[in-house]
Design a protein around this motif. Structure first.
Motif, short mmCIF file in Angstrom:
data_model
loop_
_atom_site.label_atom_id
_atom_site.label_comp_id
_atom_site.label_asym_id
_atom_site.label_seq_id
_atom_site.Cartn_x
_atom_site.Cartn_y
_atom_site.Cartn_z
N THR A 222 37.64 45.56 6.28
CA THR A 222 36.64 46.59 5.96
C THR A 222 37.27 47.97 6.04
OG1 THR A 222 34.92 45.20 6.94
CG2 THR A 222 34.35 47.49 6.46
N PRO A 223 37.42 48.67 4.92
CA PRO A 223 37.96 50.03 4.95
C PRO A 223 36.91 51.01 5.49
CG PRO A 223 37.26 49.52 2.74
CD PRO A 223 37.04 48.26 3.55
N SER A 224 37.27 52.27 5.56
CA SER A 224 36.31 53.30 5.98
C SER A 224 35.38 53.60 4.80
CB SER A 224 37.05 54.56 6.41
OG SER A 224 37.86 54.30 7.53
N ILE A 225 34.08 53.46 5.03
CA ILE A 225 33.08 53.55 3.96
C ILE A 225 31.97 54.51 4.35
CG2 ILE A 225 31.28 52.26 2.73
CD1 ILE A 225 33.07 49.80 2.91
N VAL A 226 31.54 55.32 3.39
CA VAL A 226 30.30 56.09 3.49
C VAL A 226 29.31 55.43 2.54
CG1 VAL A 226 29.18 58.32 3.17
CG2 VAL A 226 31.53 58.21 4.04
N PHE A 227 28.07 55.24 3.00
CA PHE A 227 27.07 54.46 2.26
C PHE A 227 25.78 55.27 2.20
CE2 PHE A 227 23.76 51.28 1.82
CZ PHE A 227 24.33 50.28 1.04
N ASP A 228 25.13 55.28 1.02
CA ASP A 228 23.96 56.16 0.85
C ASP A 228 23.00 55.59 -0.20
OD1 ASP A 228 22.35 58.36 1.26
OD2 ASP A 228 23.62 59.77 0.18
N GLU A 229 21.76 56.09 -0.16
CA GLU A 229 20.75 55.88 -1.21
C GLU A 229 20.53 54.40 -1.53
OE1 GLU A 229 18.79 58.39 -2.87
OE2 GLU A 229 19.54 59.45 -1.11
N LEU A 230 20.10 53.64 -0.54
CA LEU A 230 19.81 52.22 -0.73
C LEU A 230 18.40 52.04 -1.28
CD1 LEU A 230 20.35 49.15 -0.32
CD2 LEU A 230 19.51 49.47 2.04
N ARG A 231 18.29 51.24 -2.34
CA ARG A 231 16.99 50.88 -2.89
C ARG A 231 16.95 49.37 -3.12
NH1 ARG A 231 18.20 55.89 -5.21
NH2 ARG A 231 16.54 57.45 -4.92
N ILE A 232 15.83 48.75 -2.79
CA ILE A 232 15.66 47.31 -2.95
C ILE A 232 14.34 47.08 -3.67
CG2 ILE A 232 15.65 45.07 -1.79
CD1 ILE A 232 16.76 46.54 0.70
N GLY A 233 14.34 46.22 -4.68
CA GLY A 233 13.13 45.93 -5.42
C GLY A 233 13.26 44.66 -6.22
N THR A 234 12.30 44.43 -7.09
CA THR A 234 12.29 43.20 -7.89
C THR A 234 12.44 43.48 -9.39
OG1 THR A 234 9.87 43.24 -7.90
CG2 THR A 234 10.94 41.90 -6.20
N ASP A 235 12.84 44.70 -9.75
CA ASP A 235 13.13 45.00 -11.15
C ASP A 235 14.17 46.10 -11.22
OD1 ASP A 235 11.64 47.75 -11.74
OD2 ASP A 235 10.27 46.52 -10.55
N TRP A 236 14.82 46.19 -12.37
CA TRP A 236 15.91 47.15 -12.58
C TRP A 236 15.43 48.59 -12.44
CZ3 TRP A 236 21.13 47.50 -13.42
CH2 TRP A 236 21.60 48.66 -14.05
N ALA A 237 14.31 48.91 -13.07
CA ALA A 237 13.85 50.30 -13.11
C ALA A 237 13.59 50.85 -11.72
CB ALA A 237 12.59 50.40 -13.97
N THR A 238 13.07 50.03 -10.83
CA THR A 238 12.73 50.49 -9.48
C THR A 238 13.95 50.96 -8.71
OG1 THR A 238 10.79 49.05 -9.38
CG2 THR A 238 11.70 49.80 -7.28
N VAL A 239 15.08 50.29 -8.89
CA VAL A 239 16.27 50.62 -8.10
C VAL A 239 17.21 51.57 -8.83
CG1 VAL A 239 16.12 48.44 -6.85
CG2 VAL A 239 17.61 48.60 -8.86
N THR A 240 16.84 52.00 -10.04
CA THR A 240 17.68 52.96 -10.78
C THR A 240 16.85 54.14 -11.26
OG1 THR A 240 17.34 51.78 -12.88
CG2 THR A 240 19.26 51.14 -11.55
N PRO A 241 16.14 54.83 -10.37
CA PRO A 241 15.30 55.95 -10.81
C PRO A 241 16.15 57.10 -11.34
CG PRO A 241 15.48 55.96 -8.43
CD PRO A 241 16.14 54.69 -8.90
#
Length: 328
Positions: A222-241
């Motif tokens: 596991t390298p050093s990672i910054v992680f942001d803006e998590l979205r979870i849903g049941t369709d493409w549009a919901t997680v790609t606003p």
């Protein structure tokens, strides 16, 4: 009466951790800087060791809804936070996030490791996202589960310090994991998803999913990672606003234009709205890599390619796009 109150509270508590949050979920990590992610906003820690920490600042992706809140960072081995959600079965579950690798020096395992994905239980995973080194760069893989030998590795390599927007999906109806890397701004919030950059069909199918996880695999995976803006849903549009202020003109600037196509004179031009170098990969229809080159201008020499149909992959500024190239 006290027993009734206690029973009601205990039932709600159990239901929350058994069923998790209702979808869709948007997680912007708006917690106190420097605190452990586990125990906040529904996140539950698994394992022991180094914590995943909340840090100030955001990652961004052009065309995506503007980032808010904070971000989290992690590296090496340690605690694996998990975010439970209502169990899903028979449908497709999507998740999106932005991440940045800040240091590759610890990623020495040649097989790489996975750092995020979905879970059926606290220890049974699916739709896992992998990283491995590629010289001084790294590339990304998708796996239906966690087996080392069943990764689908994507051809594009990335530099450290690059913000990368990832969308993953697990189709529970047919048992397939999918991944998109830096989808075109015009595809954000679309009714139907574009063609994925990679799919994984091998390994045991997960019958349901009920959590998203971050994983600190080991000191070499596991390298050093910054992680942001998590979205979870049941369709493409919901997680790609999409960002409502992102103009149609800007969308066209971010897309690559390839011409002439069909090509007839031994070269092809590849243009975009950026002046940064472009990483070019050309494959035949069987997936064999024929050209791997970085160009600073727009012209790509294809004199050594015979007439036929090829797959052209262009990456620039952390964004990538695949096009069909015809040579006559």
């Amino acid at each position: 009466m006290k027993r009734l109150y206690f029973y009601t509270f205990f039932t709600i508590f159990l239901n929350f951790y058994a069923n998790g949050q209702a979808l869709p979920i948007t997680e912007v990590f708006n917690y106190v800087i420097g605190t452990n992610l586990g125990g906040q906003g529904g996140w539950v820690n698994q394992n022991t060791g180094d914590e995943v920490l909340v840090q100030t600042g955001n990652l961004s992706y052009s065309g995506l809804l503007l980032s808010t809140g904070n971000s989290v960072s992690f590296a090496g081995g340690g605690i694996d936070p998990q975010l439970p959600f209502n169990a899903q079965s028979g449908n497709t579950v999507y998740a999106s996030f932005i991440f940045r690798v800040t240091d590759l020096s610890t990623l020495t395992d040649p097989n790489g490791g996975y750092f995020a994905g979905f879970g059926q239980t606290a220890t049974v995973f699916g739709g896992t996202v992998w990283l491995r080194t590629a010289g001084t760069q790294f590339n990304i893989g998708i796996n239906k589960a966690t087996s080392l030998t069943e990764n689908t590795w994507l051809p594009t390599n990335f530099d450290t310090g690059t913000d990368i927007f990832v969308v993953i999906a697990y189709d529970l109806a047919i048992g397939e994991a999918r991944i998109w890397i830096n989808p075109a701004p015009g595809d954000l919030e679309a009714v139907s998803p574009p063609t994925p950059d990679g799919t994984a069909n091998l390994n045991t199918t997960r019958s349901s999913l009920n959590r998203f996880f971050l994983r600190q695999d080991s000191a070499t995976e596991t390298p050093s990672i910054v992680f942001d803006e998590l979205r979870i849903g049941t369709d493409w549009a919901t997680v790609t606003p999409k960002d409502p202020t992102f103009s149609l003109e800007d969308k066209f600037k971010d897309r690559f234009v390839v011409f002439p196509n069909p090509a007839t004179n031994g070269f092809v031009n590849i243009t975009s709205g950026s002046q940064a170098p472009k990483d070019i990969h050309v494959y035949d229809v069987l997936g064999k890599l024929l050209i791997k080159q970085t160009i600073s201008g727009s012209r790509l020499n294809i004199q050594n390619l015979k007439a036929g149909v090829y797959i052209l992959k262009v990456a620039q500024d952390g964004r990538s796009e695949t096009k069909k190239l015809v040579i006559r």
